[in-house]
Design a protein around this motif. Sequence first.
Motif, PDB file in Angstrom:
ATOM      1  N   LYS A  53       0.797  -1.226   0.000  1.00  0.00           N
ATOM      2  CA  LYS A  53       0.000   0.000   0.000  1.00  0.00           C
ATOM      3  C   LYS A  53       0.835   1.284   0.000  1.00  0.00           C
ATOM      4  CE  LYS A  53      -4.174  -1.788   2.149  1.00  0.00           C
ATOM      5  NZ  LYS A  53      -5.110  -1.608   3.260  1.00  0.00           N
ATOM      6  N   TRP A  54       2.130   1.213   0.334  1.00  0.00           N
ATOM      7  CA  TRP A  54       2.957   2.412   0.448  1.00  0.00           C
ATOM      8  C   TRP A  54       4.386   2.088  -0.006  1.00  0.00           C
ATOM      9  CZ3 TRP A  54       0.503   6.815   1.409  1.00  0.00           C
ATOM     10  CH2 TRP A  54       1.213   7.946   1.792  1.00  0.00           C
ATOM     11  N   PRO A  55       4.569   1.665  -1.279  1.00  0.00           N
ATOM     12  CA  PRO A  55       5.881   1.188  -1.724  1.00  0.00           C
ATOM     13  C   PRO A  55       6.958   2.277  -1.696  1.00  0.00           C
ATOM     14  CG  PRO A  55       4.351   1.295  -3.562  1.00  0.00           C
ATOM     15  CD  PRO A  55       3.561   1.589  -2.337  1.00  0.00           C
ATOM     16  N   LEU A  56       8.139   1.859  -1.284  1.00  0.00           N
ATOM     17  CA  LEU A  56       9.288   2.749  -1.224  1.00  0.00           C
ATOM     18  C   LEU A  56      10.195   2.510  -2.420  1.00  0.00           C
ATOM     19  CD1 LEU A  56      10.246   2.397   2.550  1.00  0.00           C
ATOM     20  CD2 LEU A  56       8.614   3.979   1.474  1.00  0.00           C
ATOM     21  N   VAL A  57      10.895   3.533  -2.824  1.00  0.00           N
ATOM     22  CA  VAL A  57      11.875   3.409  -3.899  1.00  0.00           C
ATOM     23  C   VAL A  57      13.069   2.626  -3.345  1.00  0.00           C
ATOM     24  CG1 VAL A  57      13.453   4.673  -5.405  1.00  0.00           C
ATOM     25  CG2 VAL A  57      11.129   5.551  -4.990  1.00  0.00           C
ATOM     26  N   GLY A  58      13.419   1.546  -4.009  1.00  0.00           N
ATOM     27  CA  GLY A  58      14.581   0.760  -3.602  1.00  0.00           C
ATOM     28  C   GLY A  58      14.355  -0.149  -2.409  1.00  0.00           C
ATOM     29  N   ALA A  59      13.103  -0.459  -2.101  1.00  0.00           N
ATOM     30  CA  ALA A  59      12.820  -1.300  -0.924  1.00  0.00           C
ATOM     31  C   ALA A  59      13.488  -2.676  -1.021  1.00  0.00           C
ATOM     32  CB  ALA A  59      11.313  -1.463  -0.734  1.00  0.00           C
ATOM     33  N   ASP A  60      13.453  -3.289  -2.193  1.00  0.00           N
ATOM     34  CA  ASP A  60      14.056  -4.619  -2.332  1.00  0.00           C
ATOM     35  C   ASP A  60      15.571  -4.584  -2.139  1.00  0.00           C
ATOM     36  OD1 ASP A  60      12.064  -6.707  -2.789  1.00  0.00           O
ATOM     37  OD2 ASP A  60      11.507  -5.535  -4.554  1.00  0.00           O
ATOM     38  N   ALA A  61      16.237  -3.597  -2.739  1.00  0.00           N
ATOM     39  CA  ALA A  61      17.693  -3.486  -2.582  1.00  0.00           C
ATOM     40  C   ALA A  61      18.057  -3.206  -1.129  1.00  0.00           C
ATOM     41  CB  ALA A  61      18.240  -2.393  -3.500  1.00  0.00           C
ATOM     42  N   ALA A  62      17.302  -2.343  -0.464  1.00  0.00           N
ATOM     43  CA  ALA A  62      17.558  -2.039   0.948  1.00  0.00           C
ATOM     44  C   ALA A  62      17.359  -3.290   1.802  1.00  0.00           C
ATOM     45  CB  ALA A  62      16.651  -0.907   1.425  1.00  0.00           C
TER      46      ALA A  62
ATOM     47  N   ASP B 241      22.406   2.276   2.905  1.00  0.00           N
ATOM     48  CA  ASP B 241      21.850   1.521   1.783  1.00  0.00           C
ATOM     49  C   ASP B 241      21.056   0.297   2.238  1.00  0.00           C
ATOM     50  OD1 ASP B 241      24.115   0.107   2.571  1.00  0.00           O
ATOM     51  OD2 ASP B 241      25.008   0.030   0.563  1.00  0.00           O
ATOM     52  N   ALA B 242      20.820   0.200   3.552  1.00  0.00           N
ATOM     53  CA  ALA B 242      19.889  -0.785   4.110  1.00  0.00           C
ATOM     54  C   ALA B 242      18.654  -0.046   4.628  1.00  0.00           C
ATOM     55  CB  ALA B 242      20.554  -1.586   5.220  1.00  0.00           C
ATOM     56  N   CYS B 243      18.457   1.159   4.093  1.00  0.00           N
ATOM     57  CA  CYS B 243      17.284   1.996   4.406  1.00  0.00           C
ATOM     58  C   CYS B 243      16.653   2.436   3.090  1.00  0.00           C
ATOM     59  CB  CYS B 243      17.702   3.244   5.185  1.00  0.00           C
ATOM     60  SG  CYS B 243      18.449   2.933   6.794  1.00  0.00           S
ATOM     61  N   ALA B 244      15.374   2.790   3.136  1.00  0.00           N
ATOM     62  CA  ALA B 244      14.695   3.231   1.923  1.00  0.00           C
ATOM     63  C   ALA B 244      13.717   4.357   2.242  1.00  0.00           C
ATOM     64  CB  ALA B 244      13.954   2.063   1.262  1.00  0.00           C
ATOM     65  N   SER B 245      13.400   5.110   1.193  1.00  0.00           N
ATOM     66  CA  SER B 245      12.488   6.247   1.324  1.00  0.00           C
ATOM     67  C   SER B 245      11.546   6.260   0.120  1.00  0.00           C
ATOM     68  CB  SER B 245      13.305   7.552   1.400  1.00  0.00           C
ATOM     69  OG  SER B 245      12.500   8.629   1.798  1.00  0.00           O
ATOM     70  N   ARG B 246      10.859   7.365  -0.063  1.00  0.00           N
ATOM     71  CA  ARG B 246       9.950   7.506  -1.203  1.00  0.00           C
ATOM     72  C   ARG B 246       9.950   8.953  -1.641  1.00  0.00           C
ATOM     73  NH1 ARG B 246       4.660   5.535  -0.712  1.00  0.00           N
ATOM     74  NH2 ARG B 246       3.793   7.260  -1.861  1.00  0.00           N
TER      75      ARG B 246
ATOM     76  N   VAL C  70      27.188   7.394   9.457  1.00  0.00           N
ATOM     77  CA  VAL C  70      26.384   6.858   8.357  1.00  0.00           C
ATOM     78  C   VAL C  70      27.316   6.124   7.405  1.00  0.00           C
ATOM     79  CG1 VAL C  70      24.782   7.418   6.493  1.00  0.00           C
ATOM     80  CG2 VAL C  70      24.668   8.687   8.663  1.00  0.00           C
ATOM     81  N   LEU C  71      27.058   4.827   7.224  1.00  0.00           N
ATOM     82  CA  LEU C  71      27.942   3.953   6.452  1.00  0.00           C
ATOM     83  C   LEU C  71      27.166   3.153   5.422  1.00  0.00           C
ATOM     84  CD1 LEU C  71      29.610   2.374   9.608  1.00  0.00           C
ATOM     85  CD2 LEU C  71      30.661   4.100   8.154  1.00  0.00           C
ATOM     86  N   SER C  72      27.869   2.679   4.392  1.00  0.00           N
ATOM     87  CA  SER C  72      27.285   1.732   3.455  1.00  0.00           C
ATOM     88  C   SER C  72      27.357   0.328   4.057  1.00  0.00           C
ATOM     89  CB  SER C  72      28.046   1.748   2.127  1.00  0.00           C
ATOM     90  OG  SER C  72      29.345   1.208   2.304  1.00  0.00           O
ATOM     91  N   THR C  73      26.587  -0.579   3.522  1.00  0.00           N
ATOM     92  CA  THR C  73      26.642  -1.980   3.953  1.00  0.00           C
ATOM     93  C   THR C  73      28.051  -2.527   3.773  1.00  0.00           C
ATOM     94  OG1 THR C  73      24.313  -2.337   3.420  1.00  0.00           O
ATOM     95  CG2 THR C  73      25.710  -4.293   3.547  1.00  0.00           C
ATOM     96  N   GLU C  74      28.639  -2.273   2.610  1.00  0.00           N
ATOM     97  CA  GLU C  74      29.977  -2.790   2.318  1.00  0.00           C
ATOM     98  C   GLU C  74      31.000  -2.286   3.330  1.00  0.00           C
ATOM     99  OE1 GLU C  74      33.277  -2.836  -1.310  1.00  0.00           O
ATOM    100  OE2 GLU C  74      31.343  -1.867  -1.637  1.00  0.00           O
TER     101      GLU C  74
END
Length: 181
Positions: free
Chosen positions: A20-29, A139-144, A173-177
Amino acid sequence: MSTTALIVVDIQNDYFPGGKWPLVGADAAADNAAKVIQAAREAGDFVVYIRHEAGSADAPFFAPGSDGAKLHPKVLNLEAEPVVLKHFPNAFRETGLQALLQDKGVEQLVIIGAMSHMCIDATTRAAADLGYTVKVIHDACASRDLEFEGSVVPAAHVHAAFMSALGFAYAEVLSTETYLA
């Protein structure tokens, strides 16, 4: 015993395609979140899940008892990993999260999840105000996309602005890698 806890915030079905409220990049996050969760488990860190439910069934998303309010299959908790139910953006507000962390002697938090501009922001700021050392894995977070006075602000800009603000005074604030290295 580790003094670090991983806080997995609101990675729930309504934020994914078809929700109901999809985020951009939710799957990658969520894919990155799954890597961070696995590393936390291997390190013996305390892993806590946060699950948001709206106050009424007619809410735009996370309606109580709905499939959309359930944790997403990519990041399901293990039986020993608690799930804290919340009703506000700040995961500490009117929940047992602080007591859980204190009981485990936690001093550092790693925060991942959604939405960058709401619950990640509110929870990170509250955690820092409570005296925790905080890391956010961006990059383990997402927004819209958001709208302000008729202008659409793309999700990437929303996310970058909030991560920049958190990195200025509230968290590393860090990247996953980088975090996993």
